[in-house]
Design a protein around this motif. Structure first.
Motif, PDB file in Angstrom:
ATOM      1  N   PHE A  61     -18.482 -70.702  48.520  1.00 49.49           N
ATOM      2  CA  PHE A  61     -18.806 -69.596  47.503  1.00 49.49           C
ATOM      3  C   PHE A  61     -17.922 -68.373  47.821  1.00 49.49           C
ATOM      4  O   PHE A  61     -17.532 -67.792  46.794  1.00 49.49           O
ATOM      5  CB  PHE A  61     -20.354 -69.140  47.897  1.00 49.49           C
ATOM      6  CG  PHE A  61     -20.795 -67.862  47.184  1.00 49.49           C
ATOM      7  CD1 PHE A  61     -21.074 -67.999  45.750  1.00 49.49           C
ATOM      8  CD2 PHE A  61     -20.821 -66.666  47.609  1.00 49.49           C
ATOM      9  CE1 PHE A  61     -21.252 -66.748  44.914  1.00 49.49           C
ATOM     10  CE2 PHE A  61     -21.617 -65.596  46.964  1.00 49.49           C
ATOM     11  CZ  PHE A  61     -21.406 -65.610  45.621  1.00 49.49           C
ATOM     12  N   ASN A  62     -17.694 -67.953  48.899  1.00 50.47           N
ATOM     13  CA  ASN A  62     -16.858 -66.834  49.138  1.00 50.47           C
ATOM     14  C   ASN A  62     -15.655 -66.892  48.666  1.00 50.47           C
ATOM     15  O   ASN A  62     -15.085 -65.897  47.838  1.00 50.47           O
ATOM     16  CB  ASN A  62     -16.779 -66.791  50.598  1.00 50.47           C
ATOM     17  CG  ASN A  62     -16.215 -65.388  51.049  1.00 50.47           C
ATOM     18  OD1 ASN A  62     -16.593 -64.181  50.247  1.00 50.47           O
ATOM     19  ND2 ASN A  62     -15.794 -64.963  52.355  1.00 50.47           N
ATOM     20  N   SER A  66     -14.392 -65.163  45.005  1.00 46.23           N
ATOM     21  CA  SER A  66     -13.263 -64.085  45.358  1.00 46.23           C
ATOM     22  C   SER A  66     -11.977 -64.338  44.620  1.00 46.23           C
ATOM     23  O   SER A  66     -10.806 -63.361  44.560  1.00 46.23           O
ATOM     24  CB  SER A  66     -12.772 -63.861  46.905  1.00 46.23           C
ATOM     25  OG  SER A  66     -14.048 -63.549  47.671  1.00 46.23           O
ATOM     26  N   LEU A 145     -20.831 -56.976  37.341  1.00 41.25           N
ATOM     27  CA  LEU A 145     -21.693 -58.203  37.706  1.00 41.25           C
ATOM     28  C   LEU A 145     -21.033 -59.037  38.761  1.00 41.25           C
ATOM     29  O   LEU A 145     -19.886 -59.167  39.122  1.00 41.25           O
ATOM     30  CB  LEU A 145     -21.520 -58.980  36.273  1.00 41.25           C
ATOM     31  CG  LEU A 145     -22.722 -58.692  35.422  1.00 41.25           C
ATOM     32  CD1 LEU A 145     -22.430 -57.310  34.821  1.00 41.25           C
ATOM     33  CD2 LEU A 145     -22.781 -59.633  34.261  1.00 41.25           C
ATOM     34  N   GLU A 146     -21.996 -59.474  39.501  1.00 44.28           N
ATOM     35  CA  GLU A 146     -21.523 -60.305  40.568  1.00 44.28           C
ATOM     36  C   GLU A 146     -22.314 -61.877  40.730  1.00 44.28           C
ATOM     37  O   GLU A 146     -23.486 -61.617  40.399  1.00 44.28           O
ATOM     38  CB  GLU A 146     -21.708 -59.853  42.179  1.00 44.28           C
ATOM     39  CG  GLU A 146     -20.604 -58.856  42.350  1.00 44.28           C
ATOM     40  CD  GLU A 146     -20.641 -58.277  43.887  1.00 44.28           C
ATOM     41  OE1 GLU A 146     -21.801 -58.615  44.452  1.00 44.28           O
ATOM     42  OE2 GLU A 146     -19.882 -57.319  44.337  1.00 44.28           O
ATOM     43  N   PRO A 147     -21.596 -62.773  40.955  1.00 40.69           N
ATOM     44  CA  PRO A 147     -22.269 -64.232  41.090  1.00 40.69           C
ATOM     45  C   PRO A 147     -23.336 -64.172  41.831  1.00 40.69           C
ATOM     46  O   PRO A 147     -23.554 -63.827  43.036  1.00 40.69           O
ATOM     47  CB  PRO A 147     -21.161 -65.162  41.522  1.00 40.69           C
ATOM     48  CG  PRO A 147     -20.139 -64.109  42.235  1.00 40.69           C
ATOM     49  CD  PRO A 147     -20.268 -62.872  41.590  1.00 40.69           C
ATOM     50  N   THR A 148     -24.451 -64.831  41.356  1.00 46.15           N
ATOM     51  CA  THR A 148     -25.890 -64.882  42.222  1.00 46.15           C
ATOM     52  C   THR A 148     -25.813 -65.618  43.429  1.00 46.15           C
ATOM     53  O   THR A 148     -26.431 -65.168  44.748  1.00 46.15           O
ATOM     54  CB  THR A 148     -26.819 -65.547  41.210  1.00 46.15           C
ATOM     55  OG1 THR A 148     -27.158 -64.755  40.252  1.00 46.15           O
ATOM     56  CG2 THR A 148     -28.163 -65.452  42.290  1.00 46.15           C
ATOM     57  N   GLY A 149     -24.731 -66.886  43.683  1.00 45.09           N
ATOM     58  CA  GLY A 149     -24.551 -67.666  44.833  1.00 45.09           C
ATOM     59  C   GLY A 149     -24.580 -69.089  44.276  1.00 45.09           C
ATOM     60  O   GLY A 149     -23.743 -69.450  43.602  1.00 45.09           O
ATOM     61  N   GLU A 279     -25.704 -61.029  39.277  1.00 49.43           N
ATOM     62  CA  GLU A 279     -26.609 -60.066  39.786  1.00 49.43           C
ATOM     63  C   GLU A 279     -25.771 -58.727  39.283  1.00 49.43           C
ATOM     64  O   GLU A 279     -24.305 -58.552  39.499  1.00 49.43           O
ATOM     65  CB  GLU A 279     -26.645 -59.924  41.150  1.00 49.43           C
ATOM     66  CG  GLU A 279     -27.282 -61.329  41.618  1.00 49.43           C
ATOM     67  CD  GLU A 279     -28.711 -61.430  41.547  1.00 49.43           C
ATOM     68  OE1 GLU A 279     -29.477 -60.115  41.508  1.00 49.43           O
ATOM     69  OE2 GLU A 279     -29.213 -62.640  41.179  1.00 49.43           O
TER      70      GLU A 279
ATOM     71  N   LYS B 457     -18.313 -56.891  49.585  1.00 54.06           N
ATOM     72  CA  LYS B 457     -18.719 -58.127  50.149  1.00 54.06           C
ATOM     73  C   LYS B 457     -20.241 -57.827  50.676  1.00 54.06           C
ATOM     74  O   LYS B 457     -20.864 -58.650  51.105  1.00 54.06           O
ATOM     75  CB  LYS B 457     -18.229 -58.152  51.625  1.00 54.06           C
ATOM     76  CG  LYS B 457     -16.288 -58.488  51.478  1.00 54.06           C
ATOM     77  CD  LYS B 457     -16.264 -59.758  50.889  1.00 54.06           C
ATOM     78  CE  LYS B 457     -14.876 -60.222  50.349  1.00 54.06           C
ATOM     79  NZ  LYS B 457     -15.079 -61.412  49.472  1.00 54.06           N
ATOM     80  N   ARG B 459     -23.863 -57.745  50.138  1.00 53.48           N
ATOM     81  CA  ARG B 459     -24.912 -58.450  48.984  1.00 53.48           C
ATOM     82  C   ARG B 459     -26.067 -57.640  48.510  1.00 53.48           C
ATOM     83  O   ARG B 459     -27.020 -57.852  49.188  1.00 53.48           O
ATOM     84  CB  ARG B 459     -25.337 -59.807  49.504  1.00 53.48           C
ATOM     85  CG  ARG B 459     -23.961 -60.752  49.746  1.00 53.48           C
ATOM     86  CD  ARG B 459     -23.309 -61.324  48.771  1.00 53.48           C
ATOM     87  NE  ARG B 459     -23.846 -62.220  47.756  1.00 53.48           N
ATOM     88  CZ  ARG B 459     -23.813 -62.424  46.619  1.00 53.48           C
ATOM     89  NH1 ARG B 459     -22.717 -61.858  45.888  1.00 53.48           N
ATOM     90  NH2 ARG B 459     -24.510 -63.274  45.958  1.00 53.48           N
ATOM     91  N   GLY B 479     -32.565 -55.781  43.087  1.00 52.77           N
ATOM     92  CA  GLY B 479     -32.212 -56.628  44.456  1.00 52.77           C
ATOM     93  C   GLY B 479     -31.450 -57.875  44.316  1.00 52.77           C
ATOM     94  O   GLY B 479     -31.773 -58.498  43.174  1.00 52.77           O
ATOM     95  N   TYR B 480     -30.523 -58.082  45.025  1.00 51.34           N
ATOM     96  CA  TYR B 480     -30.189 -59.445  45.418  1.00 51.34           C
ATOM     97  C   TYR B 480     -31.217 -60.202  46.161  1.00 51.34           C
ATOM     98  O   TYR B 480     -31.986 -59.717  46.849  1.00 51.34           O
ATOM     99  CB  TYR B 480     -28.813 -59.554  46.046  1.00 51.34           C
ATOM    100  CG  TYR B 480     -27.821 -59.097  45.361  1.00 51.34           C
ATOM    101  CD1 TYR B 480     -27.579 -57.998  44.272  1.00 51.34           C
ATOM    102  CD2 TYR B 480     -26.388 -59.605  45.624  1.00 51.34           C
ATOM    103  CE1 TYR B 480     -26.506 -57.862  43.667  1.00 51.34           C
ATOM    104  CE2 TYR B 480     -25.337 -59.197  45.024  1.00 51.34           C
ATOM    105  CZ  TYR B 480     -25.237 -58.488  44.049  1.00 51.34           C
ATOM    106  OH  TYR B 480     -24.071 -58.033  43.404  1.00 51.34           O
ATOM    107  N   ARG B 487     -33.502 -55.791  36.799  1.00 46.83           N
ATOM    108  CA  ARG B 487     -32.834 -54.590  37.217  1.00 46.83           C
ATOM    109  C   ARG B 487     -33.727 -53.665  36.278  1.00 46.83           C
ATOM    110  O   ARG B 487     -34.218 -53.805  35.413  1.00 46.83           O
ATOM    111  CB  ARG B 487     -31.366 -54.448  36.713  1.00 46.83           C
ATOM    112  CG  ARG B 487     -30.303 -55.083  37.407  1.00 46.83           C
ATOM    113  CD  ARG B 487     -30.168 -54.540  38.821  1.00 46.83           C
ATOM    114  NE  ARG B 487     -29.390 -55.142  39.652  1.00 46.83           N
ATOM    115  CZ  ARG B 487     -29.766 -56.485  40.484  1.00 46.83           C
ATOM    116  NH1 ARG B 487     -31.171 -56.895  40.428  1.00 46.83           N
ATOM    117  NH2 ARG B 487     -28.971 -57.217  41.245  1.00 46.83           N
TER     118      ARG B 487
END
Lengths: 289, 500
Positions: A61-62, A66, A145-149, A279, B457, B459, B479-480, B487
């Motif tokens: 994931f990281n 990235s 926006l960032e990926p949920t995981g 997210e 970085k 989360r 939240g994550y 949201r």
């Protein structure tokens, strides 16, 4: 008289961490053609296989999240190129399971185009769905926006190639990694698609594909504490649906349900499928000398 | 700056190099906020279908002022029948008048609410402080102005929704059940009701049982605004009332703000249904302070991060992570600053830290204080005066804690800070992310590139860089991981109230 050649059949395994292992359980089940003849023995993935895959997806994931949006876009495009290159393989894959020639062609075409559609979104959804927020205080404030995981997903049961491609693409376009359970009845195209992924610069572990039973794995997919989201697009039996939701609450997993019957329909692709697995992160910083 | 060396010159309390010692220089005279004009009735009924109605079982429960333990008023307990009535009223309004009103006019109703809140702002602030224990300085300067701002912001979205959702025709969900916590009672109401109305939904809202007063005052205001009957319904009660809303068959969406524990219960009870939900849950925010940070600003930021609203803040910066080289200095400055905090009467304008919201929470926080000591941490509390009655806890910090301590992992929801150290940025980030939560985190450094790298970085849904605990209606919040789903606030907050 020339001796009749015995053709060499492929062993279909699973795809985990860029490798093609068999199920640790040693179990298989029969994948049949539309006349009920044996096509191959597919792996019957187990809880342990799933857990291994999640661990690997988390590890990937990281790095994947990235990567630059441009790079992810190129890799999705590369998958499309590789799929185009292997059209014949997928014609042979889809024919025996009931696709007429024209249908198989259409399915492959749509799959390639879908990859390109999402390749194009990688460096755009942030611009469309992110925001700079005009707060009243003296701060600079923006939302990205960032990926949920790690996402666990059931690939569509009745669309073994196009459906599979359609759910994997938006998940990885947005920087997530995933563990996907292939169509139970038609598992083989998914494993051939894994070969395409493996030849396409997609880092190992970003997409992991298991074959096996939803009935058996739904419990594990939904209850794993290191999975951030669970996704499916078919109508599920109501008790399975309930189980997934209940288990999701153990770690506040996001459950993404989009009921899609026709994967050719224009509603079956959308940037909102990317944002389903994103997210929103909002950052504040004071403004001043 | 050199005044401390000259005996003749009086000690200057603002000197950055000296211990801050206001108390021996100045005596603070009481500065009470006059509260006579804020009217409180003896008891409040439920607000359903535009009318105040008695609860079907006729039961009422008392609400006390946590700063003096005196009963302020009584609220009605809504049971299944009442909740059903409220949902029916909301359904009728949704299918009737509220859907027929044009988006533009709908927006104007919400603007009207915003204006009316501004007009009655002081009254709301006083009641909020009386009922919940928060300092009047905060309810007056933060809570209520933000309430008005949220309504004002979302009012304007009502007739512009298609711009928020490219390629989509935004449609309302229907009846929204909303359950809010006791830490920012009216503000949380605004976060819930403003976007729901802007998108054309109707609501049944349940305030927390210890802080229902301003929600019922708001119901009066809704009446004054002439909002169609049934668009906003307020039902009071405890957890059981909330459960009735969550499990009601004709509710289309649940919006909940509260603890992660209850949030998970709600998520689980919605299993198998097609109800949409958003959850704003707990947090355990970390603040990373690097050696190149502006330390005095950072210290002020930390004080605001953890002691704001008695630490009853889901996004509170309850974990301090200091880079090793400056740890001693930062801790000393923090202790010095702690000593200047004024703890006491929420209605005194000088008060920095008010009363813990309820007896129950008072006991919870005290349990964590004991637990921290049992776990081997070093406790430090300011020796400030604290009133004899009421639920007050001295601002506290714990040093000598480890990542696995429960006071580091669990949300305390009180004025309690834990302090850890780190050497490299990677270690700091690792510690930051090492909880099940992901609501908000902070980073303090003078280096811009470090802010972006560290921020990316971490989360969590909010990153406060060189600041903390800032809120604005245009700014999405949420939240994550186990800190929630969805949201609230900003353009992104609208998505919670429209169909997929």
């Amino acid at each position: 008289m020339a001796e009749e050649r015995i053709d060499v059949k492929k062993t279909y395994k699973m795809y985990i961490g860029g490798n093609f292992p068999r199920s640790e359980s040693g179990r298989t089940y029969k994948a049949l053609d539309s006349d009920g003849n044996l096509l191959a023995n597919a792996c019957q993935g187990s809880r342990k296989d799933f857990r291994d895959a999640v661990k690997i997806a988390r590890g990937a994931f990281n790095g994947w999240s990235s990567r630059s949006a441009y790079n992810r876009g190129q890799i999705l495009y590369r998958i499309a190129e590789m799929l185009e290159d292997r059209r014949d393989q997928f014609m042979r894959e889809l024919g025996p399971i009931g696709f007429k020639t024209a249908e198989a062609e259409a399915d492959i075409n749509a799959s390639i185009d879908r990859l390109i559609y999402y390749a194009g979104w990688t460096d755009k959804y942030q611009q469309v769905f992110g925001s700079v927020n005009p707060v009243a205080s003296s701060h600079f404030n923006f939302s990205m926006l960032e990926p949920t995981g790690v996402v666990a997903a059931f690939a569509p049961e009745k669309s073994p190639l196009l459906g599979l491609v359609s759910i994997i693409s938006p998940i990885i376009a947005g920087g997530n990694t995933c563990v996907v359970l292939a169509s139970e009845e038609f598992p083989l195209p998914a494993i051939s698609f894994a070969e395409v992924l493996n030849a396409s610069d997609v880092p190992g572990g970003v997409v992991n594909i298991l074959t096996g039973s939803r009935e058996e794995l739904s419990e594990h997919f939904s209850s794993h504490m290191d999975v951030n989201a669970m996704c499916y697009t078919d109508e599920l039996p109501s008790d399975m649906k309930k189980l997934i939701d209940e288990n999701a609450s153990l770690n506040v997993k996001r459950v993404v349900k989009r009921m899609i019957k026709d994967w050719y329909h224009e509603d079956s692709q959308s940037p909102y499928f990317v944002t389903d697995f994103q997210e929103v992160k909002t950052t504040w910083h004071p403004v001043g000398f | 700056m050199s005044n401390t060396e000259t005996k003749d010159v009086p000690y200057k309390p603002t000197s950055p190099n000296s211990k801050l010692d206001f108390a021996s220089v100045w005596e603070y005279a009481p500065a009470p906020q006059d509260s006579d004009f804020a009217e409180v009735k003896e008891k409040y009924d439920l607000f359903i279908d535009g009318k105040f109605v008695k609860p079907s079982k006729g039961r009422y429960f008392k609400s006390t002022n946590p700063a003096n333990e005196e009963v302020i008023t009584e609220f009605a307990e809504a049971t299944q029948k009442d909740v059903d009535k409220a949902v029916k009223a909301a359904r009728k309004a949704f299918e009737g008048e509220w859907s027929r009103i044009s988006a533009k006019e709908r927006g104007k109703y919400i603007y009207r609410i915003a204006r009316m809140i501004q007009e009655r702002a002081r009254e709301f602030a006083i009641l909020e402080s009386m009922d919940g224990g928060k300092p009047i300085r905060e309810s007056r300067d933060v809570d209520i102005p933000l309430v008005a701002a949220y309504f004002f912001y979302y009012a304007g979205w009502a007739d512009k929704l298609e711009y928020a959702f490219p390629g989509k025709q935004p449609e309302p969900l229907g009846v929204c059940g909303q359950i809010i916590p006791w830490n920012f009672p009216l503000l949380m109401l605004a976060w819930k009701i403003a976007p729901a109305l802007a998108t054309g939904n109707t609501v049944v809202l349940k305030p927390a049982e210890t802080t229902s007063l301003t929600a019922l005052k708001f119901a009066e205001l809704v009446k004054d605004c002439g909002l169609p009957d049934g668009v906003v319904n307020i039902v009071t009660g405890a957890g059981q009332t909330g459960a009735e809303i969550v499990n009601h068959k004709d509710v289309d969406k649940i919006a909940f703000t509260g603890s992660t524990k209850v949030g998970k219960l709600i998520q689980s009870s919605l299993a198998g249904t097609d109800k949409k939900y958003t959850l704003e849950l707990g947090g355990k925010g970390a603040m990373l302070i690097f050696e190149d940070a502006p330390i005095d600003q950072a210290v002020e930021g930390i004080i605001n991060a953890i002691y704001f609203n008695q630490g009853h803040v889901c996004c509170a910066g309850s974990r301090l992570l200091v880079q090793e080289g400056i740890a001693d200095k930062v801790i000393q400055k923090l202790k010095d600053r702690l000593a200047t905090l004024i703890v006491g009467d929420p209605l005194d304008k000088n008060t920095d830290v008010g009363a813990i919201n309820s007896k129950e929470q008072f006991e919870t926080v005290n349990k964590y204080l004991e637990l921290g000591v049992e776990e081997g941490a070093d406790i430090y509390q300011c020796d400030c005066k604290v009133p004899d009655n009421g639920y007050f806890i001295r601002p506290t910090l714990f040093t000598n804690v480890s990542q696995s301590n429960r006071i580091v992992q669990e949300e305390i929801f009180g004025p309690v800070l834990t302090v850890q150290t780190f050497r490299t940025a990677e270690e700091g980030i690792e510690k930051t992310n090492n909880t099940p939560y992901g609501l908000a985190n902070g980073v303090w450094t003078d280096k811009g590139s470090k802010i972006f790298k560290v921020g990316s970085k971490m989360r969590s849904g909010v990153i406060w860089a060189n600041t903390y605990n800032k809120f604005d209606p245009t700014s999405p919040f949420g939240g994550y991981k186990e800190s929630g789903v969805g949201r609230e606030g900003g353009m992104h907050g609208l998505a919670a109230y429209i169909k997929n």
